[in-house]
Structure formats: structure tokens, C-alpha cells
Write a protein that holds these residues in place. Structure first.
Motif, mmCIF file in Angstrom:
data_model
loop_
_atom_site.group_PDB
_atom_site.id
_atom_site.type_symbol
_atom_site.label_atom_id
_atom_site.label_comp_id
_atom_site.label_asym_id
_atom_site.label_seq_id
_atom_site.Cartn_x
_atom_site.Cartn_y
_atom_site.Cartn_z
ATOM 1 N N VAL A 165 34.307 51.746 54.024
ATOM 2 C CA VAL A 165 35.164 52.899 53.697
ATOM 3 C C VAL A 165 35.857 52.736 52.336
ATOM 4 O O VAL A 165 36.791 53.484 52.019
ATOM 5 N N TRP A 166 35.380 51.778 51.511
ATOM 6 C CA TRP A 166 36.012 51.594 50.200
ATOM 7 C C TRP A 166 34.979 51.618 49.077
ATOM 8 O O TRP A 166 35.279 51.192 47.955
ATOM 9 N N THR A 167 33.783 52.059 49.341
ATOM 10 C CA THR A 167 32.729 52.022 48.312
ATOM 11 C C THR A 167 32.876 53.181 47.327
ATOM 12 O O THR A 167 33.527 54.193 47.638
ATOM 13 N N ALA A 192 39.357 46.523 43.107
ATOM 14 C CA ALA A 192 38.092 47.266 43.221
ATOM 15 C C ALA A 192 38.355 48.722 43.615
ATOM 16 O O ALA A 192 37.749 49.650 43.067
ATOM 17 N N VAL A 193 39.283 48.912 44.543
ATOM 18 C CA VAL A 193 39.583 50.269 45.014
ATOM 19 C C VAL A 193 40.279 51.064 43.906
ATOM 20 O O VAL A 193 39.923 52.207 43.604
ATOM 21 N N ARG A 194 41.251 50.428 43.257
ATOM 22 C CA ARG A 194 41.997 51.125 42.188
ATOM 23 C C ARG A 194 41.063 51.508 41.029
ATOM 24 O O ARG A 194 41.127 52.626 40.521
ATOM 25 N N ALA A 253 37.638 40.948 40.136
ATOM 26 C CA ALA A 253 38.093 41.557 41.401
ATOM 27 C C ALA A 253 37.925 43.077 41.365
ATOM 28 O O ALA A 253 37.925 43.736 42.406
ATOM 29 N N SER A 254 37.778 43.628 40.168
ATOM 30 C CA SER A 254 37.683 45.095 40.068
ATOM 31 C C SER A 254 36.243 45.595 40.250
ATOM 32 O O SER A 254 35.997 46.800 40.228
ATOM 33 N N VAL A 299 47.368 37.908 46.556
ATOM 34 C CA VAL A 299 46.505 38.994 46.070
ATOM 35 C C VAL A 299 45.804 39.576 47.295
ATOM 36 O O VAL A 299 44.799 39.105 47.754
ATOM 37 N N LYS A 300 46.450 40.609 47.823
ATOM 38 C CA LYS A 300 45.996 41.148 49.097
ATOM 39 C C LYS A 300 44.893 42.152 48.873
ATOM 40 O O LYS A 300 44.413 42.349 47.777
ATOM 41 N N SER A 301 44.566 42.779 49.943
ATOM 42 C CA SER A 301 43.538 43.802 49.912
ATOM 43 C C SER A 301 43.970 44.928 49.031
ATOM 44 O O SER A 301 43.313 45.880 48.854
#
Ligand code: SAM
Length: 301
Positions: A165-167, A192-194, A253-254, A299-301
Motif C-alpha cells: 500500500v506504499w508503492t 520513500a513514501v514522501r 531510503a528514498s 528512523v521510523k517508517s
């Protein structure tokens, strides 16, 4: 779908842990507290007093985010069209069996949740609510394309535990459904989400932590497509990303989660990303952590 274990969080509110996803539904600090600070406050619901709004709650779970939303809207006579997406019926059944959960809200919320559990649907003069059971990646297509949402809550398990659900591909479908002034709100501050949300054309903001220390540097992300500075309510507790957060988006991480046909398994999505990280020239996340004196756990989710 999964085995669930009851968890009582620090503020006394009930939650669950999923054995399948190996993760709790809420922060140990408090399920109720998390909903209020990470979803309800940034929603700035006063904007909709005596007005109507469309809301999409992705990963409904026990229903804290929708319950808190309904509870606030009841006080201010707003007209709500709510869609919820959820793969597992058990968390809602659990909520309905838990008096302490139901007592947190006005009785109307119980009435609505009972109708959602029984008929997947509720309607009265003010509220029209529908829950679509199944994989959000598929069920999101059922929502009529004419509906644009003023608020979208994205509350899946963390990207490492439930990358589906984050792709880029799923978030692209989600952002297509966002109204031009709408807010997409998530507890996640994952780079990655941001980065994905920013690449999809949204302006991103950090939800301010209630207390600032190295472990709690953000409580999540609000993404807005056409941001109007004049309309931003300081009470919603959101701010531009700090330099540290911006630099996070320049690291490995992004690198996004990818799921081209929206049907990959968790393991395939994770291994594809690891492979991409291995060959990437982006800055190492370890160096970023060292520069900002952070431990891995901060460094959380
Ligand atoms: C962190 S919990 C949600 C917490 C929730 N908002 C609440 O108030 O309890 C994540 C939820 O996502 C659901 N879920 C996991 N994968 C999903 C998928 N592919 N589609 C829809 N729901 C999913 C789980 O069943 C779980 O209820």
C-alpha cells in the motif's frame, strides 16, 4: 486473514497486533492519541462546518480514524460521504465487541459501524458511508472516478511490513482521487513514501511531533496538491520539512517501492527495492543518520 492479538496501549485505548504482518495496529503510546494527533488534528475539520466533504479511509482496521472523524463531524453538522478500504473483517468485529472502544464516541458511531459490518453501508441525512472489503489495490478501482476526496487517510502497516500500500503505482491511484485542495494524511514519515508523493506532484508537509527529540522527529506526512498558504490553520500542526527531513529524501531510503501490475507479493516488492538500492548512487542512509546523530530505531517508517 491474519491472527490478531489484543493490545492495550499506554493511553488505555484498545488495539490489535497482527501476527501475519508482525506489527501492531497503533503506536504503543496510544491508539486514540495516535488517531487524534496524526489524523484528526491535521484534517482541520472546522473547514467543513455546515458543508459537505468526501473522505477515503484506506486500511480502516478497527476504525479509529473514521470513528474520530464521524465523532467530530457530528458536532458541527457536516455532510460526509465516506469510503473505507479494508482487507480483513475481523478488526471491525473486534471494535464492535469492545465496549470501551464504543464508549469513546457518540452512539451514532456504533450505529454506523454496525451497519458497515452487517451491510457494508450506512446512510442517513448527514452521512453516507461505504466499506469495500478486499485488497485496497484492487478495490480502489470500484470507487467512481467522479468522486474526488477532500481527505484521504492512509494507515497501512509500515512500508517494510506491508509495502503493497506504499508503492508508486498504488499511491499514484490514491493521489488521482485527491481533490485539488484535498489533504492526503499518513502517520508515515518514510523517505520513500514522501519522495513518491512529491514526485506525484504533491507538496509535502511534516506533522509536528508533540515533543521534539531524536526519536520522535515527525508524526507523519500531509500531502496537498494545490497548497494555499492562506488557508493553512496553525492548529493543524503541520510544517515544511526540516533540512534534516529534506536531506533524508536525498538518500537511498528514498528509493520507492514498486509494484507495476499492483499484484506483487510483499517479498517481491522488498527485494526489488533492495536491488535498486544496491545499484543506486544516492547518498547512504547511514551517513545521513550519522550526520544528524540518529540511531536506526529513530528512523521510523
Ligand atoms: C495499521 S492497521 C490500520 C489501523 C486502523 N486505521 C485502525 O484505526 O485500526 C492496517 C490495516 O490494514 C489492513 N490491510 C493490510 N493490507 C491491506 C490491503 N492490501 N488492502 C486493504 N487493507 C489492508 C489490515 O488488515 C489492517 O487492518
Amino acid at each position: 486473514m491474519s491472527e490478531l492479538i489484543e493490545v492495550i496501549t499506554k493511553d488505555g485505548s484498545s488495539s490489535l497486533r497482527s501476527i501475519f504482518f508482525q506489527e501492531n495496529f497503533h503506536s504503543f503510546l496510544g491508539a486514540l492519541e495516535e488517531t487524534k494527533t496524526k489524523f484528526t488534528a491535521p484534517s482541520d475539520l472546522q473547514r467543513y462546518k455546515d458543508k459537505s466533504l468526501n473522505v477515503l479511509d484506506i486500511c480502516f482496521g478497527l476504525g479509529y480514524n473514521s470513528a474520530s472523524l464521524l465523532n467530530e463531524l457530528l458536532k458541527q453538522k457536516s455532510y460526509l460521504n465516506l469510503y473505507a478500504l479494508e482487507i480483513d473483517r475481523k478488526p471491525l468485529k473486534y471494535s464492535l465487541s469492545k465496549k470501551s472502544f464504543l464508549k469513546l464516541w457518540a452512539p451514532k458511531v456504533t450505529e454506523i459501524f454496525e451497519a458497515l459490518s452487517r451491510n457494508d453501508f450506512f446512510e442517513d441525512q448527514f452521512f453516507k458511508c461505504k466499506i469495500l472489503w478486499g485488497d485496497a489495490r484492487e478495490k480502489i478501482n470500484i470507487i467512481p472516478s467522479s468522486i474526488k476526496f477532500d481527505l484521504i487517510y492512509l494507515d497501512g502497516f509500515s512500508p517494510q511490513k506491508c509495502p503493497q500500500v506504499w508503492t508508486i503505482e498504488f499511491l499514484s491511484k490514491v493521489t488521482e482521487k485527491l481533490n485539488s485542495q484535498g489533504y492526503l494524511i499518513t502517520y508515515s514519515s518514510s523517505a520513500a513514501v514522501r519522495k513518491t508523493l512529491r514526485n506525484l506532484g504533491l507538496e509535502i508537509f511534516s506533522i509536528k511531533p508533540s515533543f521534539n527529540n531524536k526519536t520522535f522527529w515527525s508524526q507523519g506526512t500531509v500531502a496537498i496538491s494545490k497548497f494555499d498558504k492562506k488557508k493553512l490553520n496553525p492548529k493543524c500542526n503541520i510544517e515544511k520539512l526540516s533540512l534534516m527531513e529534506e536531506e533524508h529524501l536525498l538518500t537511498k531510503a528514498s528509493i520507492p517501492y514498486r509494484d507495476q501490475n499492483l499484484n506483487s507479493s510483499k517479498d517481491d516488492i522488498i527485494s526489488r527495492r533492495l536491488n535498486e538500492q544496491l545499484f543506486s548512487n544516492l547518498l547512504s542512509t547511514k551517513k545521513w543518520r550519522e550526520k544528524w546523530k540518529m540511531t536506526k530505531s529513530s528512523v521510523k517508517s
